[in-house]
Design an enzyme around this catalytic site. Structure first.
Site, PDB file in Angstrom:
ATOM      1  N   ARG A  78       0.850  -1.198   0.000  1.00  0.00           N
ATOM      2  CA  ARG A  78       0.000   0.000   0.000  1.00  0.00           C
ATOM      3  C   ARG A  78       0.881   1.241   0.000  1.00  0.00           C
ATOM      4  NH1 ARG A  78      -4.011  -0.285   4.901  1.00  0.00           N
ATOM      5  NH2 ARG A  78      -5.010  -1.933   3.693  1.00  0.00           N
ATOM      6  N   ARG A 147      -1.984   6.441   9.829  1.00  0.00           N
ATOM      7  CA  ARG A 147      -1.991   5.907   8.452  1.00  0.00           C
ATOM      8  C   ARG A 147      -2.155   7.028   7.416  1.00  0.00           C
ATOM      9  NH1 ARG A 147      -3.965   0.305   8.206  1.00  0.00           N
ATOM     10  NH2 ARG A 147      -3.170  -0.712  10.074  1.00  0.00           N
ATOM     11  N   LYS A 213      -3.814   0.702  14.919  1.00  0.00           N
ATOM     12  CA  LYS A 213      -3.816   1.678  13.818  1.00  0.00           C
ATOM     13  C   LYS A 213      -4.492   2.979  14.239  1.00  0.00           C
ATOM     14  CE  LYS A 213      -6.153  -1.221  11.141  1.00  0.00           C
ATOM     15  NZ  LYS A 213      -7.034  -1.857  10.159  1.00  0.00           N
ATOM     16  N   LYS A 215      -6.136   6.722  12.391  1.00  0.00           N
ATOM     17  CA  LYS A 215      -6.497   7.305  11.090  1.00  0.00           C
ATOM     18  C   LYS A 215      -6.940   8.752  11.228  1.00  0.00           C
ATOM     19  CE  LYS A 215      -7.622   2.826   9.205  1.00  0.00           C
ATOM     20  NZ  LYS A 215      -8.615   1.946   8.583  1.00  0.00           N
ATOM     21  N   CYS A 434     -15.012  -3.493  -0.499  1.00  0.00           N
ATOM     22  CA  CYS A 434     -13.631  -3.777  -0.113  1.00  0.00           C
ATOM     23  C   CYS A 434     -13.067  -4.836  -1.046  1.00  0.00           C
ATOM     24  CB  CYS A 434     -13.576  -4.240   1.332  1.00  0.00           C
ATOM     25  SG  CYS A 434     -14.222  -5.903   1.554  1.00  0.00           S
ATOM     26  N   CYS A 479     -16.241  -8.867   5.403  1.00  0.00           N
ATOM     27  CA  CYS A 479     -16.227  -9.196   6.830  1.00  0.00           C
ATOM     28  C   CYS A 479     -16.577  -7.930   7.616  1.00  0.00           C
ATOM     29  CB  CYS A 479     -14.867  -9.770   7.250  1.00  0.00           C
ATOM     30  SG  CYS A 479     -13.643  -8.517   7.672  1.00  0.00           S
ATOM     31  N   CYS A 483     -13.888  -2.151   5.958  1.00  0.00           N
ATOM     32  CA  CYS A 483     -12.928  -1.436   5.102  1.00  0.00           C
ATOM     33  C   CYS A 483     -13.580  -0.527   4.062  1.00  0.00           C
ATOM     34  CB  CYS A 483     -11.996  -2.426   4.432  1.00  0.00           C
ATOM     35  SG  CYS A 483     -10.987  -3.320   5.618  1.00  0.00           S
TER      36      CYS A 483
HETATM   37 FE1  SRM Z   1      -9.006  -2.308   6.031  1.00  0.00          FE
HETATM   38  C1  SRM Z   1      -7.620  -4.955   7.615  1.00  0.00           C
HETATM   39  C2  SRM Z   1      -8.147  -3.557   3.070  1.00  0.00           C
HETATM   40  C3  SRM Z   1      -9.738   0.668   4.631  1.00  0.00           C
HETATM   41  C4  SRM Z   1     -10.749  -1.429   8.849  1.00  0.00           C
HETATM   42  N1  SRM Z   1      -7.980  -3.946   5.458  1.00  0.00           N
HETATM   43  C5  SRM Z   1      -7.442  -4.889   6.262  1.00  0.00           C
HETATM   44  C6  SRM Z   1      -6.566  -5.848   5.472  1.00  0.00           C
HETATM   45  C7  SRM Z   1      -5.169  -5.342   5.462  1.00  0.00           C
HETATM   46  C8  SRM Z   1      -6.644  -7.326   5.903  1.00  0.00           C
HETATM   47  C9  SRM Z   1      -5.643  -7.830   6.895  1.00  0.00           C
HETATM   48  O1  SRM Z   1      -5.438  -7.227   7.950  1.00  0.00           O
HETATM   49  O2  SRM Z   1      -5.082  -8.893   6.616  1.00  0.00           O
HETATM   50  C10 SRM Z   1      -7.242  -5.703   4.073  1.00  0.00           C
HETATM   51  C11 SRM Z   1      -6.376  -6.035   2.869  1.00  0.00           C
HETATM   52  C12 SRM Z   1      -7.218  -6.592   1.761  1.00  0.00           C
HETATM   53  C13 SRM Z   1      -6.497  -6.762   0.497  1.00  0.00           C
HETATM   54  O3  SRM Z   1      -6.332  -7.928   0.060  1.00  0.00           O
HETATM   55  O4  SRM Z   1      -6.115  -5.775  -0.120  1.00  0.00           O
HETATM   56  C14 SRM Z   1      -7.805  -4.311   4.174  1.00  0.00           C
HETATM   57  N2  SRM Z   1      -8.847  -1.556   4.217  1.00  0.00           N
HETATM   58  C15 SRM Z   1      -8.561  -2.253   3.096  1.00  0.00           C
HETATM   59  C16 SRM Z   1      -8.780  -1.422   1.849  1.00  0.00           C
HETATM   60  C17 SRM Z   1      -7.817  -1.737   0.720  1.00  0.00           C
HETATM   61  C18 SRM Z   1     -10.238  -1.607   1.389  1.00  0.00           C
HETATM   62  C19 SRM Z   1     -10.558  -1.149  -0.003  1.00  0.00           C
HETATM   63  O5  SRM Z   1     -11.116  -1.979  -0.706  1.00  0.00           O
HETATM   64  O6  SRM Z   1     -10.283  -0.013  -0.372  1.00  0.00           O
HETATM   65  C20 SRM Z   1      -8.668  -0.013   2.449  1.00  0.00           C
HETATM   66  C21 SRM Z   1      -7.258   0.501   2.458  1.00  0.00           C
HETATM   67  C22 SRM Z   1      -7.191   1.855   3.074  1.00  0.00           C
HETATM   68  C23 SRM Z   1      -5.875   2.543   2.948  1.00  0.00           C
HETATM   69  O7  SRM Z   1      -5.533   2.913   1.835  1.00  0.00           O
HETATM   70  O8  SRM Z   1      -5.220   2.750   3.974  1.00  0.00           O
HETATM   71  C24 SRM Z   1      -9.113  -0.286   3.881  1.00  0.00           C
HETATM   72  N3  SRM Z   1      -9.983  -0.633   6.672  1.00  0.00           N
HETATM   73  C25 SRM Z   1     -10.276   0.441   5.880  1.00  0.00           C
HETATM   74  C26 SRM Z   1     -11.253   1.273   6.525  1.00  0.00           C
HETATM   75  C27 SRM Z   1     -11.861   2.548   5.950  1.00  0.00           C
HETATM   76  C28 SRM Z   1     -11.084   3.771   6.315  1.00  0.00           C
HETATM   77  O9  SRM Z   1     -10.030   3.681   6.926  1.00  0.00           O
HETATM   78  O10 SRM Z   1     -11.549   4.849   5.975  1.00  0.00           O
HETATM   79  C29 SRM Z   1     -11.561   0.662   7.731  1.00  0.00           C
HETATM   80  C30 SRM Z   1     -12.634   1.129   8.738  1.00  0.00           C
HETATM   81  C31 SRM Z   1     -12.245   2.327   9.515  1.00  0.00           C
HETATM   82  C32 SRM Z   1     -11.544   1.930  10.776  1.00  0.00           C
HETATM   83  O11 SRM Z   1     -10.348   1.693  10.726  1.00  0.00           O
HETATM   84  O12 SRM Z   1     -12.224   1.789  11.794  1.00  0.00           O
HETATM   85  C33 SRM Z   1     -10.746  -0.533   7.806  1.00  0.00           C
HETATM   86  N4  SRM Z   1      -9.123  -3.037   7.930  1.00  0.00           N
HETATM   87  C34 SRM Z   1      -9.951  -2.562   8.905  1.00  0.00           C
HETATM   88  C35 SRM Z   1      -9.862  -3.436  10.040  1.00  0.00           C
HETATM   89  C36 SRM Z   1     -10.651  -3.287  11.365  1.00  0.00           C
HETATM   90  C37 SRM Z   1      -9.978  -2.332  12.299  1.00  0.00           C
HETATM   91  C38 SRM Z   1     -10.672  -2.274  13.630  1.00  0.00           C
HETATM   92  O13 SRM Z   1     -10.509  -1.293  14.333  1.00  0.00           O
HETATM   93  O14 SRM Z   1     -11.377  -3.216  14.000  1.00  0.00           O
HETATM   94  C39 SRM Z   1      -8.963  -4.466   9.690  1.00  0.00           C
HETATM   95  C40 SRM Z   1      -8.531  -5.655  10.548  1.00  0.00           C
HETATM   96  C41 SRM Z   1      -7.556  -5.298  11.600  1.00  0.00           C
HETATM   97  O15 SRM Z   1      -7.016  -4.202  11.664  1.00  0.00           O
HETATM   98  O16 SRM Z   1      -7.331  -6.180  12.418  1.00  0.00           O
HETATM   99  C42 SRM Z   1      -8.525  -4.180   8.348  1.00  0.00           C
HETATM  100 FE1  SF4 Z   2     -12.981  -6.625   3.346  1.00  0.00          FE
HETATM  101 FE2  SF4 Z   2     -12.813  -7.552   5.829  1.00  0.00          FE
HETATM  102 FE3  SF4 Z   2     -10.794  -7.900   4.180  1.00  0.00          FE
HETATM  103 FE4  SF4 Z   2     -11.383  -5.462   5.055  1.00  0.00          FE
HETATM  104  S1  SF4 Z   2     -10.636  -7.126   6.282  1.00  0.00           S
HETATM  105  S2  SF4 Z   2     -10.825  -6.053   2.946  1.00  0.00           S
HETATM  106  S3  SF4 Z   2     -13.639  -5.601   5.234  1.00  0.00           S
HETATM  107  S4  SF4 Z   2     -12.869  -8.748   3.926  1.00  0.00           S
END
Ligand code: SRM
Ligand code: SF4
Length: 560
Positions: A78, A147, A213, A215, A434, A479, A483
């Site tokens: 990323r 981030r 994390k 944000k 996502c 899930c 995201c």
């Molecule tokens: Fe996310 C984890 C993709 C925005 C909440 N997110 C992940 C991971 C890295 C999975 C992992 O941990 O193994 C995903 C990778 C998937 C892949 O194969 O690419 C992933 N998140 C994404 C992206 C690519 C979704 C998209 O389709 O655009 C976004 C990348 C953002 C960026 O450029 O930095 C993305 N993730 C978000 C958002 C939205 C936002 O930030 O505005 C959220 C919700 C806001 C928040 O953080 O509360 C988000 N991602 C999570 C979480 C849950 C965090 C939590 O507090 O519970 C995880 C899991 C974790 O952190 O354990 C996660």
């Molecule tokens: Fe989607 Fe969940 Fe993976 Fe985020 S962690 S990319 S919400 S399946």
């Protein structure tokens, strides 16, 4: 450093961070090992701070297991791209790296940056070095740090917008980790396995960084395109007499939750007061420091700022903030959000130039027969004189276009089958998903790959009901981690199990109210069955004052 008052043991990641010598771990040795495509579990936690994740192709798992081969490992990388802005030259380098060193596609994310998927272990260094040649990096794109900082990509190229963007970029720099590990490991090759470790100063983060994390986003009303209330830390620009007066500050937003765990939940950020622009870094740094010191380091599911605030109370939080700052925030100033939508198509800017907003479903940039998005954008980058802006809705803005270049850009889009990308239903234009399968290790169901068919099915209903031009927000995730910020969509679909989704309804269109769970574990046909009558009723029963679908759902009792 932690004042966290619990006798529970620290989570495993805390020990790891502490022992990592400022994020170096044994990464050098692990990346020198060519006998496996993977790295150790510990190092896989550390690479997140460097902007990349170990993944495997989940479509291939069974076959690889049958053949007794190791999983099809690769990395997702990323980019750090504050405010989502990049130059044509940077675009071209990423485009080429995607082809030569990754899966051949680019993915625009919901936080305004790029992801490359399918980067093999041996390609990590070449990718990072390639990015480095055009001043791009992936530092702190993931990990327990601040981030990618979000900022409004779209509105006019006005002086205020520019100021807000510069402030976001400045805060991104300010809150970067100071460790030199990234440069040593991936760019300079200074630190070989067992090499001498030079202690880095981490004045903001300390040796164990944040509990989780973090944000930050900047919004410029009336557009809430960055979903400001989902950020840990938000700055809402207040414009008075055409000038940037300062920012209302909001804290404690977040989306992630876990199914069946009531202690985890999405939360809207609280607006806590107003500051002048010169105080952004001081205030932001102090919010981060409070979370560093009080965030729960024993339980990663309870470690975000939103839980720190809910556990101790917002009054405590503001008190602690003002005590550390040595000054008090002013009362929040009036503001109003009316939309989250990206302006699409050609828009004239204050400075006489144009920008073109291009809808890109789920932000996936690839070539398909008759639809060559990746090639088109490469060609545009080759002639473009302005910049590109990635939007929080996974769309793209081609910004700073002169009168002379407009026709050329239109012709490129048309030649690649993209003339009508913006002429879609209001539902499709406001859809996010996502990544989910096959790369995301946490996905319980499909999202990006399921969305096109779901939209097609719902569009039949929408067209029949005469709702083609009505903007209705729909967001789908594989899930509950959230995201695509599904809990802020009028229609939210959250993966529960393969082929099963929880349905949420009733968020406000402009991202100021969360939605509510209305049905669990629906299949794709059941989702359509459940939404069809509601959409039809919306078409005929909404009020004459432009009632939004989310508000309608509340008024007619479709939400609990
Ligand atoms: Fe996310 C984890 C993709 C925005 C909440 N997110 C992940 C991971 C890295 C999975 C992992 O941990 O193994 C995903 C990778 C998937 C892949 O194969 O690419 C992933 N998140 C994404 C992206 C690519 C979704 C998209 O389709 O655009 C976004 C990348 C953002 C960026 O450029 O930095 C993305 N993730 C978000 C958002 C939205 C936002 O930030 O505005 C959220 C919700 C806001 C928040 O953080 O509360 C988000 N991602 C999570 C979480 C849950 C965090 C939590 O507090 O519970 C995880 C899991 C974790 O952190 O354990 C996660
Ligand atoms: Fe989607 Fe969940 Fe993976 Fe985020 S962690 S990319 S919400 S399946």
């Amino acid at each position: 450093m932690s004042e966290s008052t619990t006798a529970k043991p620290l989570s495993a990641n805390e020990g790891l961070k502490a022992a990592s010598r400022h994020l170096r771990g044994t990464l050098a040795a692990d990346f020198a090992d060519t006998t496996t495509g993977a790295i150790s579990e510990e190092n896989a936690q550390l690479t997140k701070f460097h902007g990349f994740y170990l993944q495997d192709d989940r479509d291939l798992r069974n076959e690889r297991r049958r053949l007794k081969q190791e999983k099809a490992y690769s990395f997702m990388l990323r980019v750090r791209l504050p405010g989502g802005r990049c130059t044509p030259q940077q675009w071209l380098v990423l485009d080429q790296l995607a082809d030569e060193r990754a899966s051949g596609t680019l993915r625009l994310t919901t936080r305004q940056t790029f992801q490359l998927h399918g980067v093999l272990k041996g390609n990590i260094r070449p990718v990072i070095r390639g990015m480095h040649t055009v001043l791009l990096d992936s530092i702190a794109a993931c990990g327990d740090v601040n981030r990618n900082v979000m900022a409004p990509p779209n509105p006019e190229r006005s002086a205020v917008l520019h100021q807000v963007y510069e402030q976001a970029r400045g805060f991104s720099e300010f809150a970067l980790p100071r460790t030199r590990a990234y440069h040593e490991l991936w760019i300079q090759d200074e630190l070989v396995s067992g090499g001498e470790f030079r202690a880095d100063e981490e004045p903001l983060y300390g040796a164990t960084y944040l509990p989780r994390k973090f944000k930050t986003g900047f919004a410029l009303p009336p557009s809430n395109d960055v979903d400001i209330f989902s950020q840990d830390l938000g700055f809402i620009a207040i414009v008075e007499d055409g000038k940037l007066a300062g920012y209302n500050v909001c804290v404690g937003g977040g989306q992630g939750m876990s199914h069946g765990n009531a202690k985890t939940y999405p939360r809207l950020a609280d607006v806590i007061g107003f500051i002048t622009p010169d105080r952004v870094n001081e205030l932001g740094g102090t919010v981060i420091a409070i979370q560093r010191d009080f965030g729960d380091r024993t339980d990663r599911k309870h470690a975000r700022l939103k839980y720190t605030i809910d556990d101790r109370g917002i009054t405590w939080f503001v008190g602690e903030l003002e005590r550390r700052l040595g000054w008090a925030l002013a009362p929040a100033r009036p503001y109003a959000f009316t939309t989250i939508t990206d302006p699409l198509g050609w828009q004239r800017c204050d400075d006489g130039s144009w920008f073109y907003g291009l809808h890109i479903l789920s932000g996936r940039i690839k070539d398909a027969p008759g639809w060559a998005m990746k090639s088109a954008l490469r060609e545009i980058a080759q002639i473009h004189e302005g910049d590109f802006r990635l939007t929080p809705s996974q769309n793209l803005t081609i910004s700073g276009v002169s009168d002379a270049r407009k026709a050329q850009i239109e012709a490129i889009l048309a030649r690649h089958g993209l003339a009508d990308e913006n002429a879609r239903t209001g539902l499709r234009l406001n859809a996010l998903s996502c990544v989910a399968l096959p790369t995301c290790g946490l996905a319980l169901s499909e999202a990006e790959r399921e969305l096109p068919q779901l939209l097609a099915d719902l569009e039949t209903v929408v067209e029949e009901a005469g709702l083609r031009h009505d903007a209705i927000s729909i967001r789908m995730t594989g899930c509950p981690n959230g995201c695509a910020r599904p809990y802020l969509a009028e229609i939210g679909l959250v993966g529960r199990a393969p082929g099963k989704y929880n349905l949420y309804l009733g968020a406000s269109f402009e991202g100021t109210r969360l939605n509510t769970l209305v049905a669990e574990s629906l299949t794709h046909p059941q989702v359509v069955e459940r939404l069809a009558p509601l959409l039809k009723r919306y078409a005929t029963e909404r009020t004459s004052t432009g009632e939004r679908f989310g508000d309608f759902c509340h008024r007619v009792g479709a939400v609990g």
